[in-house]
Design an enzyme around this catalytic site. Structure first.
Site, PDB file in Angstrom:
ATOM      1  N   ASP A 126      -6.821  -6.349  12.860  1.00 13.24           N
ATOM      2  CA  ASP A 126      -6.650  -5.497  14.040  1.00 13.24           C
ATOM      3  C   ASP A 126      -6.589  -4.009  13.730  1.00 13.24           C
ATOM      4  OD1 ASP A 126      -4.060  -5.505  12.814  1.00 13.24           O
ATOM      5  OD2 ASP A 126      -3.221  -4.828  14.726  1.00 13.24           O
ATOM      6  N   ASP A 142      -5.399 -10.539   8.280  1.00  7.90           N
ATOM      7  CA  ASP A 142      -4.515  -9.402   8.100  1.00  7.90           C
ATOM      8  C   ASP A 142      -3.121  -9.851   8.536  1.00  7.90           C
ATOM      9  OD1 ASP A 142      -3.622  -6.636   7.881  1.00  7.90           O
ATOM     10  OD2 ASP A 142      -3.639  -6.639  10.075  1.00  7.90           O
TER      11      ASP A 142
END
Length: 705
Positions: A601, A432
């Site tokens: 996250d 990410d």
């Protein structure tokens, strides 16, 4: 004020929990010996306090006496320390009873083994007749109770398997221990020259070492969950009319109005009834900066009220609170991939029936060859002992324990029992971007007026997205506006209602703007772009450059900033990807035989983290992301990520080497035992030598670079 994130809460070994009489308090702000002295001296004058002791490593205070907990908290507040009561019952639950039981049984077996070995030396040295028989009887008196006690983990598991008509590793283990003990007792009572009580005890001792190591590799997730449970609030102040009553949290119901005084944790999930509140959400988000909450803002169990007393209305209680759900997710994490069969389990499926067959062949062969059933039984016992899977049982847990310890020293907390094996199999890495590889910095536009800034701050405070948290920091001196009906669209933005207008903070396309980046819009007014400058997380560039695997970025961010960041790190980028699309892409890679490591996250990463072959999340990630991941990265830097994968790969290599050591040992030892050239005692010594070799080989993982 700082508070530990859930990943950090998982750090202390459960063995180190401070369990004992007295009141327990968590004091996160202590950091040195001066703090300890100040607290311990300051509490001497509190009525009812007999003694106070601070554990610096656990940041925990134990008070012995009959003092009122509220008086202790008030005294600590006067001393400059915020304290939070810990639930004694939950801490007692956190005691690792299984680990302590295995450790106790192992110690008893080791002590008995050494004593029986000393008696055996006399027999080996030539003791005969009555002296030999006496030493055998003494050995029996020591060994038989110890075998019955220390061997229970193997006996219970073996019986559980046999009851459902299947075999596991504990069946041949139990058979070898029982036959060695039974045959030794028979020889002792009949004046035989040989007894093998030392062999039975050695077998039990070394197998317990392997069982304890295996247990320790599986305990991190359970420890984290129980520490989370221990930090739950046990009593709350319920508002009934004009009165406030203190009640157990278990008595609260949805709809109850609750008062939360300054410094106290929010006991349940709810919505804020007060006009404003100042909340510490570091326990949930990893960010230590306090956050302003406005009326109707959602509050989660575990947050700390650092402002004036607030009231809230409960929306979720008991097992339904976010804190309890997180604890449950962490505790069940080690079973989240039950379709994966561990290396040692696969070996055990073949090993157990093969051992039984060999022992049976040895017994039948020697009975037919000599007609001496007593000698044939000794040979069969020697075969069972020499082939007993001590080295095999140690092969994986010994390496895993050393590797997990090494990774923890590097700042990587391994939560899942099979994470190392799956990390070693990774063929592709997916990152990410925002909050994972990049850290956003906000530059506020001059065109954004104070009213818009106040509304934007209220919206940002309700989100746990990394950019939202940075925006709250950038708007530090602004008082948040009153915004209601706040809703977050994962990967898109957050909306609400202010002064009758719909207000939005998020991606340009989502708020109806013609730009790609972050923006704010109030009602039908012109969208205001907010400049977000992203810099790579510390160590991210070095980590990506030294990775020996194909890697890419999959992000929900817009094309322009995503492509610019990907170009800087020289990684391919997929942009404008929503949560369900991330999941689909990860599954598509898996369908193409890629074994994906997902590093993320955010809320929109959770599904992909759970679906990936292996997963990691930084400590600043959302609680759901940390719970879904196999490894929590406790440091701010990603520099050690390639080394972490290398350690995982080496742990798998050493596990296979240990299997090879066990196989070579068996190839040499089994023919010797089948030929009747190895007594049960010699078999036990050979088995011990192979186990020690495996343990020493496993330590090599600690020194890889």
């Amino acid at each position: 004020m700082t508070a530990a994130c859930p990943a950090c809460v998982a750090i202390p070994d459960v063995e180190d929990l401070e369990i004992g009489p007295g009141l327990k308090f968590s004091i996160p702000a202590i950091h040195c010996a001066a703090c300890i002295g100040k607290i311990e001296r300051g509490l001497r004058d509190v009525v009812g306090v007999n003694s106070a002791r601070v554990n610096l490593s656990l940041k925990r205070l134990t008070v012995v006496g009959a003092a009122n907990p509220e008086h202790i908290q008030d005294a600590l507040t006067d001393l400059g320390f915020e304290a939070y009561p810990l639930d004694i019952e939950a801490l007692n639950t956190a005691r690792d009873t299984v680990g302590r039981s295995l450790l106790t049984r192992m110690a008893v077996a080791g002590f008995a083994m050494m004593n029986v070995m000393m008696l055996s030396v006399a027999v080996w040295s030539g003791a005969a007749d009555a002296t030999r028989d006496l030493f055998h009887l003494i050995s029996a008196a020591i060994a038989l109770p110890v075998v019955a006690y220390s061997g229970q983990p193997f006996f219970q598991n073996a019986w559980a398997a046999l009851r459902v008509r299947r075999l596991n590793m504990d069946v041949p283990i139990s058979l070898a221990i029982l036959l060695a003990s039974g045959m030794s007792l028979f020889e002792t009572l009949n004046g035989g020259h040989q007894a093998y009580f030392d062999a039975a005890l050695s077998l039990t001792f070394f197998l317990l070492i392997g069982r304890y190591m295996d247990h320790r590799t599986r305990s991190a997730a359970r420890s984290a969950a129980k520490e989370l449970t221990a930090l739950e609030v046990q009593k709350a102040q319920r508002v009934v009319g004009a009165n406030i009553e203190t009640v157990p949290v278990v008595d609260l119901a949805v709809g109850d109005v609750i008062s939360v005084p300054t410094g106290a944790r929010v006991p349940v999930d709810g919505v804020l009834l007060s006009l404003t509140g100042l909340m510490d959400r570091s326990f949930l988000t990893g960010e230590s900066a306090a956050v302003n909450a406005t009326q109707n803002a959602p509050l989660q169990a575990g947050e700390i009220n650092v402002g004036a007393t607030i009231t809230l209305q409960a929306t979720a209680v008991g097992e339904d609170t976010s804190l309890r759900r997180m604890a449950q997710m962490v505790e069940t994490a080690e079973n989240s991939r039950n379709s994966y069969t561990a290396l040692a389990d696969r070996a055990a499926q073949i090993y157990a029936p093969a051992v039984h067959l060999l022992a049976l062949i040895a017994f039948v062969g020697w009975v037919l060859a000599t007609g001496n059933a007593r000698h044939a039984l000794n040979v069969a016992i020697a075969v069972l002992i020499i082939t007993c899977p001590c080295a095999l049982g140690l092969a994986v847990p010994a390496v895993s324990t050393a590797a997990i310890s090494r990774l923890f020293a590097m700042g990587y907390l391994v939560k899942h029992a099979t994470a190392l094996e799956r990390l070693a199999e990774v063929t592709r890495v997916v990152f990410d971007k925002t909050g994972t590889l990049s850290i956003p910095t906000i530059n506020l536009p001059e065109a954004m007026g104070q009213t818009d800034r106040a509304v934007a701050k209220a919206l940002a405070q309700a989100s746990n997205h990394p950019t939202s948290r940075r925006l709250v920091t950038a708007l530090g001196g602004v008082d948040a506006a009153d915004v209601s009906d706040i809703h977050e669209a994962a990967g898109q933005g957050i909306s609400g209602t202010s002064l009758g207008d719909t207000v939005r903070l998020g991606r340009g396309a989502w708020i109806g703007a013609d730009f790609d980046g972050l923006g704010f819009r109030a009602g039908n007014s012109e969208p205001v772009p907010i400049d977000v400058v992203e810099r790579p997380r510390a160590g991210a560039e070095d980590a990506v450059r030294t990775l020996r695997l194909p890697a890419e970025i999959i992000t929900g961010d817009a094309q322009e900033p995503a492509m610019a960041f990907g170009k800087r790190l020289e990684l391919p980028v997929s942009f404008n990807i929503r949560s369900e699309e991330k999941l689909r892409l990860v599954k598509a890679m898996s369908d193409q035989s890629d074994r994906v490591l997902m590093v993320g996250d955010g809320l929109n990463d959770t599904a992909a983290l759970a679906a990936a072959h292996a997963s990691m999340a930084p400590a600043s990630a959302l609680d759901a992301s940390r719970a879904a991941s196999d490894v929590v990265i406790l440091t701010d830097s990603f520099a050690e990520l390639p080394l972490a994968l290398k350690v995982a790969g080496l742990s798998r290599k050493l596990s296979k080497q240990n299997f090879a050591i066990a196989a070579v040992y068996n190839c040499i030892a089994i023919p010797v035992a089948l030929a009747g050239l190895a007594t049960p005692l010699a078999a036990a010594l050979a088995m011990s030598a192979s186990s020690i070799t495996v343990l020493l080989n496993s330590q090599r993982v600690r020194y890889t670079k």
